[in-house]
Scaffold this active site. Structure first.
Site, mmCIF file in Angstrom:
data_model
loop_
_atom_site.group_PDB
_atom_site.id
_atom_site.type_symbol
_atom_site.label_atom_id
_atom_site.label_comp_id
_atom_site.label_asym_id
_atom_site.label_seq_id
_atom_site.Cartn_x
_atom_site.Cartn_y
_atom_site.Cartn_z
ATOM 1 N N LYS A 292 15.285 32.765 2.951
ATOM 2 C CA LYS A 292 15.496 33.645 4.105
ATOM 3 C C LYS A 292 16.638 33.054 4.910
ATOM 4 O O LYS A 292 16.862 31.841 4.886
ATOM 5 C CB LYS A 292 14.219 33.708 4.954
ATOM 6 C CG LYS A 292 14.165 34.907 5.868
ATOM 7 C CD LYS A 292 13.705 36.171 5.163
ATOM 8 C CE LYS A 292 13.907 37.397 6.018
ATOM 9 N NZ LYS A 292 13.258 38.596 5.434
ATOM 10 N N ASP B 28 17.634 42.536 6.525
ATOM 11 C CA ASP B 28 16.373 42.421 7.291
ATOM 12 C C ASP B 28 16.716 43.003 8.665
ATOM 13 O O ASP B 28 17.681 43.776 8.785
ATOM 14 C CB ASP B 28 15.911 40.942 7.362
ATOM 15 C CG ASP B 28 14.499 40.797 7.923
ATOM 16 O OD1 ASP B 28 13.541 41.102 7.198
ATOM 17 O OD2 ASP B 28 14.342 40.398 9.100
HETATM 18 P P1 NDP Z 1 15.487 47.208 11.600
HETATM 19 O O1 NDP Z 1 16.458 46.335 12.282
HETATM 20 O O2 NDP Z 1 15.963 48.370 10.814
HETATM 21 O O3 NDP Z 1 14.404 47.757 12.646
HETATM 22 C C1 NDP Z 1 13.639 46.892 13.419
HETATM 23 C C2 NDP Z 1 12.780 47.706 14.358
HETATM 24 O O4 NDP Z 1 11.885 46.821 15.024
HETATM 25 C C3 NDP Z 1 13.572 48.405 15.447
HETATM 26 O O5 NDP Z 1 12.864 49.573 15.813
HETATM 27 C C4 NDP Z 1 13.568 47.364 16.563
HETATM 28 O O6 NDP Z 1 13.768 47.906 17.847
HETATM 29 C C5 NDP Z 1 12.165 46.822 16.442
HETATM 30 N N1 NDP Z 1 12.114 45.450 16.950
HETATM 31 C C6 NDP Z 1 12.866 44.391 16.544
HETATM 32 N N2 NDP Z 1 12.560 43.297 17.248
HETATM 33 C C7 NDP Z 1 11.607 43.681 18.130
HETATM 34 C C8 NDP Z 1 10.880 43.007 19.142
HETATM 35 N N3 NDP Z 1 11.079 41.703 19.375
HETATM 36 N N4 NDP Z 1 9.971 43.728 19.839
HETATM 37 C C9 NDP Z 1 9.763 45.044 19.594
HETATM 38 N N5 NDP Z 1 10.420 45.734 18.645
HETATM 39 C C10 NDP Z 1 11.323 45.072 17.932
HETATM 40 O O7 NDP Z 1 14.614 46.218 10.691
HETATM 41 P P2 NDP Z 1 13.693 46.565 9.445
HETATM 42 O O8 NDP Z 1 13.075 47.895 9.626
HETATM 43 O O9 NDP Z 1 14.451 46.249 8.225
HETATM 44 O O10 NDP Z 1 12.573 45.417 9.570
HETATM 45 C C11 NDP Z 1 11.342 45.626 10.284
HETATM 46 C C12 NDP Z 1 10.319 44.596 9.827
HETATM 47 O O11 NDP Z 1 10.091 44.741 8.405
HETATM 48 C C13 NDP Z 1 10.712 43.123 10.014
HETATM 49 O O12 NDP Z 1 9.539 42.365 10.275
HETATM 50 C C14 NDP Z 1 11.258 42.734 8.641
HETATM 51 O O13 NDP Z 1 11.184 41.339 8.401
HETATM 52 C C15 NDP Z 1 10.280 43.501 7.758
HETATM 53 N N6 NDP Z 1 10.739 43.733 6.391
HETATM 54 C C16 NDP Z 1 11.904 44.417 6.143
HETATM 55 C C17 NDP Z 1 12.301 44.654 4.855
HETATM 56 C C18 NDP Z 1 13.487 45.497 4.536
HETATM 57 O O14 NDP Z 1 13.674 45.823 3.339
HETATM 58 N N7 NDP Z 1 14.295 45.914 5.496
HETATM 59 C C19 NDP Z 1 11.549 44.101 3.707
HETATM 60 C C20 NDP Z 1 10.295 43.493 4.062
HETATM 61 C C21 NDP Z 1 9.932 43.302 5.368
HETATM 62 P P3 NDP Z 1 15.239 47.810 18.530
HETATM 63 O O15 NDP Z 1 16.059 48.869 17.846
HETATM 64 O O16 NDP Z 1 14.994 48.069 19.963
HETATM 65 O O17 NDP Z 1 15.749 46.419 18.258
#
Ligand code: NDP
Length: 447
Positions: free
Chosen positions: A128, A168
């Protein structure tokens, strides 16, 4: 030598060696609870110090990233790559760009990735990385310059047979493209060194949908195993990024109703349900316009709850898809009290240890991220395969493979997860993920 192996001793040693890394401690504790009793019954792992080795990354690379903003100011960020374990394949795991990124968060994610990648059935080790860079409010050119500067150093440490990063939080197709372009320029080669690439240059169909789709498929498998399905269920989803968007889409396709989405500002509650048309608006809002979820409430006339999370909204099923530790004990209690029957984690470690205990005590179905969100890295693995054979599979073929992988993960969890009649998916995922990596490590001898 390890005769005194107990969860308490193990954790106290780990905390001493990794002071202040609370997220890493949390992720290891959750695994230790199921793995240490198993190791005590299987002394070959204890004698070889396998769990001690698995909790120490192979190597940790930390570097300076210097770039110039649009006003000509010099900016400095910190970049990381934690190469955790390559026992069953090249290091594989995403890059996160977020101001909260630190070593503890990346070590928790890299450690979890070891088990997740093992569960996918594909030959992938675990890593990571990322940076404490905040893409919010930056111009296209600034994002490009940052990605290029980041890759200039990272390129020394990765390669298609060494370490294959992906996206991510904060790293989507745009950032992957800038980084891939820079790698190609620096290394004079066109290889599958990153996944999540655009289709024009070696990306895979279904990759952007894979994590969210997989999370919904895993929920469907859990429910099917217990004689139920998503169809007709009210679902609460958090986040509104990549994972939340496509988890919502698959829930809709499977006949469920999604009533919430969120971002770091708050959540929207749409009791009429988010249909595909409204979801298209969210995808455009978040992916292209980089707007706030509050704009959904203005556009479709529903409630927006600033500064809150959606777990108090009554639902049958919950899908946390935003970030770590977003379901705390009180949120888990609210979900259970309001009749939630099952939780499938799209995000990594979105539930605190106390929250997980609430789910387990209430005996609701609870799928940890390392099982439920493994669809993303699984299709990344399929992207690597396609790059190697220089062919591109169809969406249909890839979605079938994804669905089969999620079924296989469920089956592995079910094989090891029985706890006196209650299906404990945490135990199942930890044990199934552990055994494959541990046996590979045993085979290599003391390294
Ligand atoms: P994105 O950046 O596309 O979206 C993240 C989302 O989470 C946004 O809505 C963001 O809001 C919100 N968010 C981020 N940080 C916070 C916080 N501290 N408090 C509240 N909301 C928050 O990321 P992903 O959708 O790719 O990832 C989401 C989760 O899924 C993570 O935990 C990631 O590790 C996990 N994941 C992702 C994978 C992938 O293929 N993308 C694979 C496996 C797991 P805002 O826009 O306001 O920042």
């Amino acid at each position: 030598m390890y005769a005194d192996l107990s969860i308490e001793n193990f954790m106290s040693g780990l905390k001493k060696r990794n002071p202040g890394e609370t997220e890493f401690h949390q992720a290891v504790y959750e695994v230790a609870e199921s793995i240490i009793p198993y190791i005590l019954e299987n002394p070959k792992y204890q004698e070889a110090g396998i769990f001690q080795r698995m909790t120490e990354p192979d190597r940790t690379i930390i570097f300076r990233v210097v770039w110039e903003d649009d006003e000509g100011n010099i900016r400095v960020n910190r970049g990381y790559r934690v190469q955790f374990n390559n026992s069953i394949g090249p290091y594989k795991g995403g890059l996160r760009f977020h101001p909260s990124v630190n070593l503890s968060i990346l070590k928790f994610l890299g450690f979890e990735q070891t088990f997740k990648n093992s569960l996918t059935t594909l030959p992938m080790g675990a890593g990571k990385g990322g940076a404490d860079f905040n893409p919010k409010g930056k111009s296209e050119r600034e994002i490009m310059r940052f990605c290029q500067a980041f890759m200039t150093e990272l390129s020394h440490h990765i390669g298609p047979f060494t370490d294959v990063p992906a996206g991510d939080i904060g790293v989507g197709a745009r950032e992957i493209s800038y980084m891939f372009g820079q790698y190609k320029r620096l290394c004079h080669e066109f290889t599958g060194v990153l996944t999540g690439k655009a289709l024009e240059f070696g990306g895979s169909l279904i990759r952007k949908e894979a994590t969210g789709y997989g999370c919904a498929y895993f929920m469907e498998e859990m429910l099917k195993h217990h004689g139920d399905s998503i169809s007709g269920k009210t679902c609460v989803v958090s986040g509104s990024g990549n994972v939340a968007q496509f988890c919502t889409q698959k829930i809709l396709q499977l006949g469920g109703k999604v009533v919430t989405l969120s971002d770091s500002g708050g959540f929207i509650h749409d009791p009429n349900g988010i249909d595909q048309e409204k979801l298209n608006y969210v995808i455009d809002l978040k992916t292209n316009r980089r707007g706030r979820i509050s704009e959904y409430a203005e556009k479709f006339g529903c409630d927006y709850h600033a500064g809150e999370r959606p777990w108090g909204v009554p639902c049958d099923l919950a899908f946390p898809c935003a970030t770590q530790n977003e379901i705390e004990k009180n949120h888990a209690e609210l979900l259970v009290a309001n009749g939630c029957k099952a939780v499938s984690e799209g995000a990594n470690m979105p539930t605190t240890i106390e929250g997980v205990s609430v789910f387990h005590n209430a005996k609701i179905l609870y799928a940890p991220g390392k099982a439920a969100n493994a669809g993303g890295v699984a299709v990344s693995g399929l992207e690597m395969t396609q790059n190697s054979i220089r062919l591109a599979w169809t969406s249909q073929e890839l979605e079938e493979r994804l669905q089969n992988i999620m079924k296989s993960i469920h089956k592995q969890c079910a094989t090891y997860g029985d706890d006196n009649g209650y299906m404990n998916y945490v135990k199942g995922a930890n044990l199934a993920g552990f055994i494959k990596v541990a046996d590979a490590m045993l085979a290599y001898g003391v390294i």
